[in-house]
Design an enzyme around this catalytic site. Sequence first.
Site, PDB file in Angstrom:
ATOM      1  N   VAL A   1      -6.832   2.919  -5.680  1.00 21.88           N
ATOM      2  CA  VAL A   1      -7.379   2.218  -6.843  1.00 21.88           C
ATOM      3  C   VAL A   1      -8.885   2.520  -6.950  1.00 21.88           C
ATOM      4  O   VAL A   1      -9.561   2.644  -5.933  1.00 21.88           O
ATOM      5  CB  VAL A   1      -7.160   0.702  -6.705  1.00 21.88           C
ATOM      6  CG1 VAL A   1      -7.551  -0.012  -7.996  1.00 21.88           C
ATOM      7  CG2 VAL A   1      -5.715   0.395  -6.345  1.00 21.88           C
TER       8      VAL A   1
ATOM      9  N   ASP B   1      -4.734  10.196   7.742  1.00 22.80           N
ATOM     10  CA  ASP B   1      -4.647  10.432   6.297  1.00 22.80           C
ATOM     11  C   ASP B   1      -3.396  11.245   5.958  1.00 22.80           C
ATOM     12  O   ASP B   1      -3.049  12.177   6.676  1.00 22.80           O
ATOM     13  CB  ASP B   1      -5.870  11.231   5.818  1.00 22.80           C
ATOM     14  CG  ASP B   1      -7.018  10.324   5.426  1.00 22.80           C
ATOM     15  OD1 ASP B   1      -6.815   9.096   5.369  1.00 22.80           O
ATOM     16  OD2 ASP B   1      -8.121  10.850   5.186  1.00 22.80           O
TER      17      ASP B   1
ATOM     18  N   SER C   1       0.809  -1.215   0.000  1.00 20.85           N
ATOM     19  CA  SER C   1       0.000   0.000   0.000  1.00 20.85           C
ATOM     20  C   SER C   1       0.847   1.272   0.000  1.00 20.85           C
ATOM     21  O   SER C   1       1.911   1.325   0.633  1.00 20.85           O
ATOM     22  CB  SER C   1      -0.903  -0.001   1.229  1.00 20.85           C
ATOM     23  OG  SER C   1      -1.475   1.267   1.427  1.00 20.85           O
TER      24      SER C   1
ATOM     25  N   TYR D   1      -3.258   0.531   9.931  1.00 21.95           N
ATOM     26  CA  TYR D   1      -3.310  -0.092   8.595  1.00 21.95           C
ATOM     27  C   TYR D   1      -1.954   0.018   7.898  1.00 21.95           C
ATOM     28  O   TYR D   1      -1.428  -0.959   7.355  1.00 21.95           O
ATOM     29  CB  TYR D   1      -4.404   0.575   7.746  1.00 21.95           C
ATOM     30  CG  TYR D   1      -4.415   0.121   6.297  1.00 21.95           C
ATOM     31  CD1 TYR D   1      -4.873  -1.147   5.951  1.00 21.95           C
ATOM     32  CD2 TYR D   1      -3.964   0.962   5.278  1.00 21.95           C
ATOM     33  CE1 TYR D   1      -4.875  -1.568   4.615  1.00 21.95           C
ATOM     34  CE2 TYR D   1      -3.969   0.550   3.945  1.00 21.95           C
ATOM     35  CZ  TYR D   1      -4.422  -0.717   3.626  1.00 21.95           C
ATOM     36  OH  TYR D   1      -4.427  -1.127   2.312  1.00 21.95           O
TER      37      TYR D   1
HETATM   38  N1  LIG Z   1      -8.445  -0.276  -3.107  1.00 20.40           N
HETATM   39  C1  LIG Z   1      -7.351   0.444  -2.894  1.00 20.40           C
HETATM   40  O1  LIG Z   1      -7.271   1.620  -3.239  1.00 20.40           O
HETATM   41  C2  LIG Z   1      -6.152  -0.176  -2.225  1.00 20.40           C
HETATM   42  C3  LIG Z   1      -5.029   0.639  -1.993  1.00 20.40           C
HETATM   43  C4  LIG Z   1      -3.914   0.066  -1.388  1.00 20.40           C
HETATM   44  C5  LIG Z   1      -3.918  -1.278  -1.054  1.00 20.40           C
HETATM   45  N2  LIG Z   1      -5.048  -2.031  -1.260  1.00 20.40           N
HETATM   46  C6  LIG Z   1      -5.016  -3.440  -0.875  1.00 20.40           C
HETATM   47  O2  LIG Z   1      -5.492  -4.217  -1.958  1.00 20.40           O
HETATM   48  C7  LIG Z   1      -6.134  -5.393  -1.483  1.00 20.40           C
HETATM   49  C8  LIG Z   1      -7.504  -5.522  -2.097  1.00 20.40           C
HETATM   50  O3  LIG Z   1      -8.264  -4.366  -1.751  1.00 20.40           O
HETATM   51  P1  LIG Z   1      -9.745  -4.099  -2.283  1.00 20.40           P
HETATM   52  O4  LIG Z   1      -9.862  -2.645  -2.504  1.00 20.40           O
HETATM   53  O5  LIG Z   1     -10.064  -5.044  -3.383  1.00 20.40           O
HETATM   54  O6  LIG Z   1     -10.577  -4.444  -0.984  1.00 20.40           O
HETATM   55  P2  LIG Z   1     -11.898  -5.343  -0.816  1.00 20.40           P
HETATM   56  O7  LIG Z   1     -12.356  -5.102   0.596  1.00 20.40           O
HETATM   57  O8  LIG Z   1     -12.853  -5.091  -1.913  1.00 20.40           O
HETATM   58  O9  LIG Z   1     -11.320  -6.804  -0.960  1.00 20.40           O
HETATM   59  C9  LIG Z   1     -10.689  -7.495   0.080  1.00 20.40           C
HETATM   60  C10 LIG Z   1     -11.199  -8.921   0.056  1.00 20.40           C
HETATM   61  O10 LIG Z   1     -10.533  -9.653   1.085  1.00 20.40           O
HETATM   62  C11 LIG Z   1     -11.484 -10.465   1.751  1.00 20.40           C
HETATM   63  N3  LIG Z   1     -11.019 -10.716   3.122  1.00 20.40           N
HETATM   64  C12 LIG Z   1     -10.864  -9.816   4.127  1.00 20.40           C
HETATM   65  N4  LIG Z   1     -10.467 -10.431   5.239  1.00 20.40           N
HETATM   66  C13 LIG Z   1     -10.336 -11.755   4.942  1.00 20.40           C
HETATM   67  C14 LIG Z   1      -9.961 -12.904   5.691  1.00 20.40           C
HETATM   68  N5  LIG Z   1      -9.663 -12.813   7.001  1.00 20.40           N
HETATM   69  N6  LIG Z   1      -9.940 -14.097   5.062  1.00 20.40           N
HETATM   70  C15 LIG Z   1     -10.270 -14.206   3.751  1.00 20.40           C
HETATM   71  N7  LIG Z   1     -10.654 -13.159   2.995  1.00 20.40           N
HETATM   72  C16 LIG Z   1     -10.686 -11.940   3.588  1.00 20.40           C
HETATM   73  C17 LIG Z   1     -12.766  -9.633   1.750  1.00 20.40           C
HETATM   74  O11 LIG Z   1     -13.934 -10.396   1.969  1.00 20.40           O
HETATM   75  C18 LIG Z   1     -12.700  -9.020   0.357  1.00 20.40           C
HETATM   76  O12 LIG Z   1     -13.325  -9.852  -0.596  1.00 20.40           O
HETATM   77  C19 LIG Z   1      -6.104  -5.276   0.031  1.00 20.40           C
HETATM   78  O13 LIG Z   1      -4.981  -5.985   0.504  1.00 20.40           O
HETATM   79  C20 LIG Z   1      -5.917  -3.795   0.281  1.00 20.40           C
HETATM   80  O14 LIG Z   1      -5.305  -3.540   1.526  1.00 20.40           O
HETATM   81  C21 LIG Z   1      -6.143  -1.509  -1.839  1.00 20.40           C
END
Ligand SMILES: NC(=O)c1ccc[n+]([C@@H]2O[C@H](COP(=O)([O-])OP(=O)(O)OC[C@H]3O[C@@H](n4cnc5c(N)ncnc54)[C@H](O)[C@@H]3O)[C@@H](O)[C@H]2O)c1
Length: 350
Positions: free
Chosen positions: A181, A311, A127, A151
């Site tokens: 994203v 933030d 991240s 986080y």
């Molecule tokens: N969306 C962004 O802008 C962004 C930015 C930086 C990093 N990330 C990272 O990208 C990854 C995906 O993010 P996203 O935006 O798709 O989030 P999201 O919440 O849509 O997806 C995360 C998924 O992980 C699953 N999950 C959570 N805890 C779990 C557990 N204990 N066991 C099994 N499954 C579990 C959730 O049910 C969900 O389907 C994450 O690691 C997040 O930290 C996202």
Amino acid sequence: MKFEVKNNKVLVTGGAGFIGSNLIDILLENGNSVVCLDNFSTGNIQNLELAQSNANFTLIEGDIRDKDTCIQAVEGCDYVFHQAALGSVPRSIADPITSTAVNIMGFVNLLFAAKEAGVKRFIYAASSSTYGDHKALPKVEHVIGNALSPYAITKYVDELFAKNFSDIYGIETVGLRYFNVFGKRQDPNGGYAAVIPKFVSSLIKHQSPYINGDGTNSRDFTYIDNVIQANLLAAAVPSAIFKERMKEYQANTAGVPGINEGATISEVFNVAYGERTSLNELAAAIKEGLSNYDPAIAAISFQYGPNRPGDVAHSMASIDKGKTILGYVPQYSFQTGLKEACAWYWENLK
Ligand SMILES: NC(=O)c1ccc[n+]([C@@H]2O[C@H](COP(=O)([O-])OP(=O)(O)OC[C@H]3O[C@@H](n4cnc5c(N)ncnc54)[C@H](O)[C@@H]3O)[C@@H](O)[C@H]2O)c1
């Protein structure tokens, strides 16, 4: 040279979520056999509708906090794309214990399972929050500040574990530091929704969206298709070419730590577009995008409130490292991605 992930068996954790489900659709399209591990805590089964119609798709409903579940899920896989985590800075401030358990212990369970199974490479969602309070822009991978939230700490600890597992056990690891994203399937609901779906869903309901701060904070908003491209390349670039390009990047970039010839690959990359947009500019662009569907949206004004704790003020990536080593060239700017996202949300939320 084109490197692709084709006809492999892969595990995508968090595959019912926003990024994971988009990644799964492309992996299946490319002829891979895909296992998805998700506990549906923030994910949604609807995101897997297309995947579930494909015979090469297997869904395991389970929790990454359970080591045996991770071992079962990774069996026979060539690559792991680890996306499962509890996202959101405010969520981690409200409940640091659960975010830590999922984002760190879950991560280590998966990494352990992957090295036991002998996967070719472990690609994971890192991240941009790892840059913390470091003020320099653009962000370069080897210069980070102090973490500003639980986080951010979890995501940085994951990077440390990945590097350590590469050094000790010889498993290749690639972390992708995603920058804000956005795109289809990003959840607009709940208190921890990301800013773009939050603004979009309020405007579609003719409600006035709420901006934290005075709107001058800025982000490197990154369209989902760019993120998918980075994931595929992170897996596909062969080890020897990866290492050659690492040397080239190191030679041309001041301050990059030296690489040890015999070391196992363990690198992190910014995944972004490489520009920044303020929240005020974002608000105006979303209003303009949605006004094409509903002209009344153009007249809705935004409300302003205090900055949120944890933030960062500004964020923008250098994507040179990804360009040089992975061949990452983002195809969607913020503007072109936002058009796609508005169209999708209008179809699905109106
Ligand atoms: N969306 C962004 O802008 C962004 C930015 C930086 C990093 N990330 C990272 O990208 C990854 C995906 O993010 P996203 O935006 O798709 O989030 P999201 O919440 O849509 O997806 C995360 C998924 O992980 C699953 N999950 C959570 N805890 C779990 C557990 N204990 N066991 C099994 N499954 C579990 C959730 O049910 C969900 O389907 C994450 O690691 C997040 O930290 C996202």
